[in-house]
Scaffold this motif. Sequence first.
Motif, PDB file in Angstrom:
ATOM      1  N   SER A 186      46.851  36.981  56.132  1.00 58.17           N
ATOM      2  CA  SER A 186      45.259  37.185  56.613  1.00 58.17           C
ATOM      3  C   SER A 186      44.960  38.779  56.332  1.00 58.17           C
ATOM      4  O   SER A 186      43.895  38.989  56.160  1.00 58.17           O
ATOM      5  CB  SER A 186      45.335  36.746  58.057  1.00 58.17           C
ATOM      6  N   ARG A 187      45.937  39.677  56.794  1.00 59.26           N
ATOM      7  CA  ARG A 187      45.727  41.123  57.097  1.00 59.26           C
ATOM      8  C   ARG A 187      45.490  41.642  55.661  1.00 59.26           C
ATOM      9  O   ARG A 187      45.399  42.755  55.301  1.00 59.26           O
ATOM     10  CB  ARG A 187      46.808  41.662  57.774  1.00 59.26           C
ATOM     11  N   ASN A 188      46.054  40.865  54.522  1.00 60.14           N
ATOM     12  CA  ASN A 188      46.280  41.590  53.238  1.00 60.14           C
ATOM     13  C   ASN A 188      45.142  40.825  52.270  1.00 60.14           C
ATOM     14  O   ASN A 188      44.988  41.014  51.190  1.00 60.14           O
ATOM     15  CB  ASN A 188      47.589  41.308  52.730  1.00 60.14           C
ATOM     16  N   MET A 189      44.383  39.838  52.630  1.00 62.96           N
ATOM     17  CA  MET A 189      43.378  39.176  51.821  1.00 62.96           C
ATOM     18  C   MET A 189      42.435  39.987  51.395  1.00 62.96           C
ATOM     19  O   MET A 189      42.276  40.251  50.070  1.00 62.96           O
ATOM     20  CB  MET A 189      42.642  37.928  52.557  1.00 62.96           C
ATOM     21  N   PHE A 190      42.143  41.336  51.852  1.00 61.81           N
ATOM     22  CA  PHE A 190      41.332  42.211  51.348  1.00 61.81           C
ATOM     23  C   PHE A 190      42.046  43.354  50.446  1.00 61.81           C
ATOM     24  O   PHE A 190      41.608  44.552  50.137  1.00 61.81           O
ATOM     25  CB  PHE A 190      40.391  42.911  52.454  1.00 61.81           C
ATOM     26  N   ASN A 191      43.313  43.229  50.240  1.00 62.64           N
ATOM     27  CA  ASN A 191      44.087  44.216  49.628  1.00 62.64           C
ATOM     28  C   ASN A 191      44.034  44.082  48.245  1.00 62.64           C
ATOM     29  O   ASN A 191      44.752  43.400  47.452  1.00 62.64           O
ATOM     30  CB  ASN A 191      45.611  44.178  50.029  1.00 62.64           C
ATOM     31  N   TYR A 192      42.799  44.561  47.686  1.00 63.87           N
ATOM     32  CA  TYR A 192      42.494  44.354  46.337  1.00 63.87           C
ATOM     33  C   TYR A 192      43.667  44.730  45.186  1.00 63.87           C
ATOM     34  O   TYR A 192      43.742  44.122  44.128  1.00 63.87           O
ATOM     35  CB  TYR A 192      41.291  44.557  45.814  1.00 63.87           C
ATOM     36  N   TYR A 193      44.381  45.790  45.709  1.00 61.34           N
ATOM     37  CA  TYR A 193      44.978  46.216  44.588  1.00 61.34           C
ATOM     38  C   TYR A 193      46.421  45.288  44.441  1.00 61.34           C
ATOM     39  O   TYR A 193      46.800  44.778  43.376  1.00 61.34           O
ATOM     40  CB  TYR A 193      45.653  47.485  45.023  1.00 61.34           C
ATOM     41  N   LEU A 194      46.768  44.811  45.770  1.00 60.02           N
ATOM     42  CA  LEU A 194      47.877  43.704  45.723  1.00 60.02           C
ATOM     43  C   LEU A 194      47.450  42.534  44.984  1.00 60.02           C
ATOM     44  O   LEU A 194      48.182  41.917  44.169  1.00 60.02           O
ATOM     45  CB  LEU A 194      48.387  43.504  46.984  1.00 60.02           C
ATOM     46  N   LEU A 195      46.256  42.003  45.152  1.00 59.33           N
ATOM     47  CA  LEU A 195      45.752  40.729  44.691  1.00 59.33           C
ATOM     48  C   LEU A 195      45.713  40.980  43.075  1.00 59.33           C
ATOM     49  O   LEU A 195      46.012  40.148  42.331  1.00 59.33           O
ATOM     50  CB  LEU A 195      44.440  40.716  44.976  1.00 59.33           C
ATOM     51  N   LYS A 196      45.368  42.165  42.512  1.00 58.17           N
ATOM     52  CA  LYS A 196      45.478  42.385  41.171  1.00 58.17           C
ATOM     53  C   LYS A 196      46.834  42.269  40.569  1.00 58.17           C
ATOM     54  O   LYS A 196      47.172  41.846  39.464  1.00 58.17           O
ATOM     55  CB  LYS A 196      44.846  43.896  40.571  1.00 58.17           C
ATOM     56  N   GLN A 197      47.982  42.791  41.318  1.00 54.32           N
ATOM     57  CA  GLN A 197      49.088  42.780  40.920  1.00 54.32           C
ATOM     58  C   GLN A 197      49.791  41.141  40.946  1.00 54.32           C
ATOM     59  O   GLN A 197      50.487  40.702  40.018  1.00 54.32           O
ATOM     60  CB  GLN A 197      50.182  43.619  41.865  1.00 54.32           C
ATOM     61  N   LEU A 198      49.270  40.502  41.988  1.00 48.57           N
ATOM     62  CA  LEU A 198      49.775  39.189  41.842  1.00 48.57           C
ATOM     63  C   LEU A 198      49.069  38.207  40.894  1.00 48.57           C
ATOM     64  O   LEU A 198      49.479  37.114  40.475  1.00 48.57           O
ATOM     65  CB  LEU A 198      49.166  38.575  43.370  1.00 48.57           C
ATOM     66  N   GLY A 199      47.871  38.708  40.176  1.00 46.81           N
ATOM     67  CA  GLY A 199      47.304  37.998  39.116  1.00 46.81           C
ATOM     68  C   GLY A 199      48.277  38.077  37.767  1.00 46.81           C
ATOM     69  O   GLY A 199      48.069  37.250  36.922  1.00 46.81           O
ATOM     70  N   LYS A 200      49.294  38.947  38.090  1.00 50.96           N
ATOM     71  CA  LYS A 200      50.041  39.497  36.693  1.00 50.96           C
ATOM     72  C   LYS A 200      51.302  38.376  36.858  1.00 50.96           C
ATOM     73  O   LYS A 200      52.176  38.226  35.665  1.00 50.96           O
ATOM     74  CB  LYS A 200      50.529  40.525  36.585  1.00 50.96           C
ATOM     75  N   ILE A 201      51.693  37.663  37.913  1.00 51.51           N
ATOM     76  CA  ILE A 201      53.085  37.006  38.046  1.00 51.51           C
ATOM     77  C   ILE A 201      52.782  35.464  37.828  1.00 51.51           C
ATOM     78  O   ILE A 201      51.647  34.983  37.597  1.00 51.51           O
ATOM     79  CB  ILE A 201      53.796  37.424  39.381  1.00 51.51           C
ATOM     80  N   ASP A 202      53.922  34.682  37.497  1.00 50.20           N
ATOM     81  CA  ASP A 202      53.977  33.603  37.154  1.00 50.20           C
ATOM     82  C   ASP A 202      54.326  32.747  38.304  1.00 50.20           C
ATOM     83  O   ASP A 202      55.204  31.621  38.092  1.00 50.20           O
ATOM     84  CB  ASP A 202      54.695  33.595  35.880  1.00 50.20           C
ATOM     85  N   LYS A 203      54.151  32.804  39.618  1.00 48.87           N
ATOM     86  CA  LYS A 203      54.556  32.162  40.583  1.00 48.87           C
ATOM     87  C   LYS A 203      53.084  32.106  41.492  1.00 48.87           C
ATOM     88  O   LYS A 203      52.318  32.759  41.280  1.00 48.87           O
ATOM     89  CB  LYS A 203      55.601  32.912  41.458  1.00 48.87           C
ATOM     90  N   PRO A 204      53.263  30.965  42.246  1.00 48.20           N
ATOM     91  CA  PRO A 204      51.848  30.367  42.782  1.00 48.20           C
ATOM     92  C   PRO A 204      51.702  31.409  44.184  1.00 48.20           C
ATOM     93  O   PRO A 204      52.689  31.901  44.589  1.00 48.20           O
ATOM     94  CB  PRO A 204      52.198  29.045  43.241  1.00 48.20           C
ATOM     95  N   ILE A 205      50.348  31.632  44.229  1.00 45.82           N
ATOM     96  CA  ILE A 205      50.187  32.082  45.428  1.00 45.82           C
ATOM     97  C   ILE A 205      49.270  31.619  46.508  1.00 45.82           C
ATOM     98  O   ILE A 205      48.257  30.699  46.333  1.00 45.82           O
ATOM     99  CB  ILE A 205      49.012  33.512  45.061  1.00 45.82           C
ATOM    100  N   LEU A 206      50.107  31.904  47.916  1.00 49.79           N
ATOM    101  CA  LEU A 206      49.365  31.239  48.953  1.00 49.79           C
ATOM    102  C   LEU A 206      48.309  32.119  49.498  1.00 49.79           C
ATOM    103  O   LEU A 206      48.861  33.026  50.251  1.00 49.79           O
ATOM    104  CB  LEU A 206      50.224  30.626  50.013  1.00 49.79           C
TER     105      LEU A 206
END
Length: 348
Positions: A186-206
Amino acid sequence: MVVIVLSNKIRKYEVEEIKAALDEANLTYYEGSSSKLHLIMVNGSLNQSQTENIRSLKGVTHLIENHAPYPLASRDVKDENTTFEVKGQVIGGDDVNMVAGPCSVESREQIFQTAELLYELGFKFIRGGAYKPRTSPYSFQGLGHEGLKMLREAADAYDLRVVSEVIDYDVLDDVYNYADILQVGSRNMFNYYLLKQLGKIDKPILLKRGMFASIKEWLLAAEYILNGGNDQIILCERGVRTFDQDVRNQMDIAAISLVKELSHLPVWADPSQGSGVKNLIEPLSKASIAAGAHGLMIETHPNPEKALSDGQQSLNFDHFRNLIKNLIPLLEGLGKSFYLSTPNLTTN
Ligand code: PEP
Ligand code: MN
């Protein structure tokens, strides 16, 4: 906003031709694509001749007007529910996933006992934080890498898939190597830099909902991940902060139904964080299932009184078994069940 949906087979020069036509009409736009969709989002609206012109260009499938600000996450572009598998386990399907485990991985004994319980009940996913984002710097911060190793060993011993939180870009590789689903807290939902990095990986994100995030902000966070190319996302409602002092968070049951309407992504519910109150976990689990949640995330601990985090909202194993027993009739009434490896659930 107007969304131009492009064909999967569009050529690069055809994309350039569309952009040139938009430039000529002085329209501003940006491109977005997930692994399955390729879109151009145009700001404002198009007049009739602009619409006809764009429609006639090669590679344009169709145009959607008055689009939601999160086109990749919305149902306007992709109406059918997103489902995917994690090591053979369906996510976002007709039945309900159960993900349970302690708030934090604390010891080998604790996590192996939990894994054994889940295995006995036939569940397929275990949760446990190794990197913990705590409100106080003096609270237990998690076992880090050692915790992930323990969690993975316990999961492998009992045929479970691992859900664990990635709190920062620094630990992304570590969590990626040990978890099957990476949780964004919840504390990181607004961490857009992290979200961008997670867009590049091939595992699911909760993707947990920020504790003060609107539904639009939550879906825009999912859009960041989709736009990076990762379309395996689970949205997780975990309650929002209100003026009320008697609950830690207020579970937004309506949000579960609403995001299912707005988005094709699977939606889970976390009644443990969603209330912070043990006795509310069962009614909120029932309400979440009734509202259409595709999965539940529940905190359980062999000895909640001794838990190093979130003990006040963690169920002991007897209470967890009892919760499951009490959810079965509701699921049956809805023509559903839990995704289980064993057909006969023993809840004694
Ligand atoms: C958790 O799942 O233990 C957790 C910290 O959740 P949230 O990010 O929803 O607070
Ligand atoms: Mn927790």
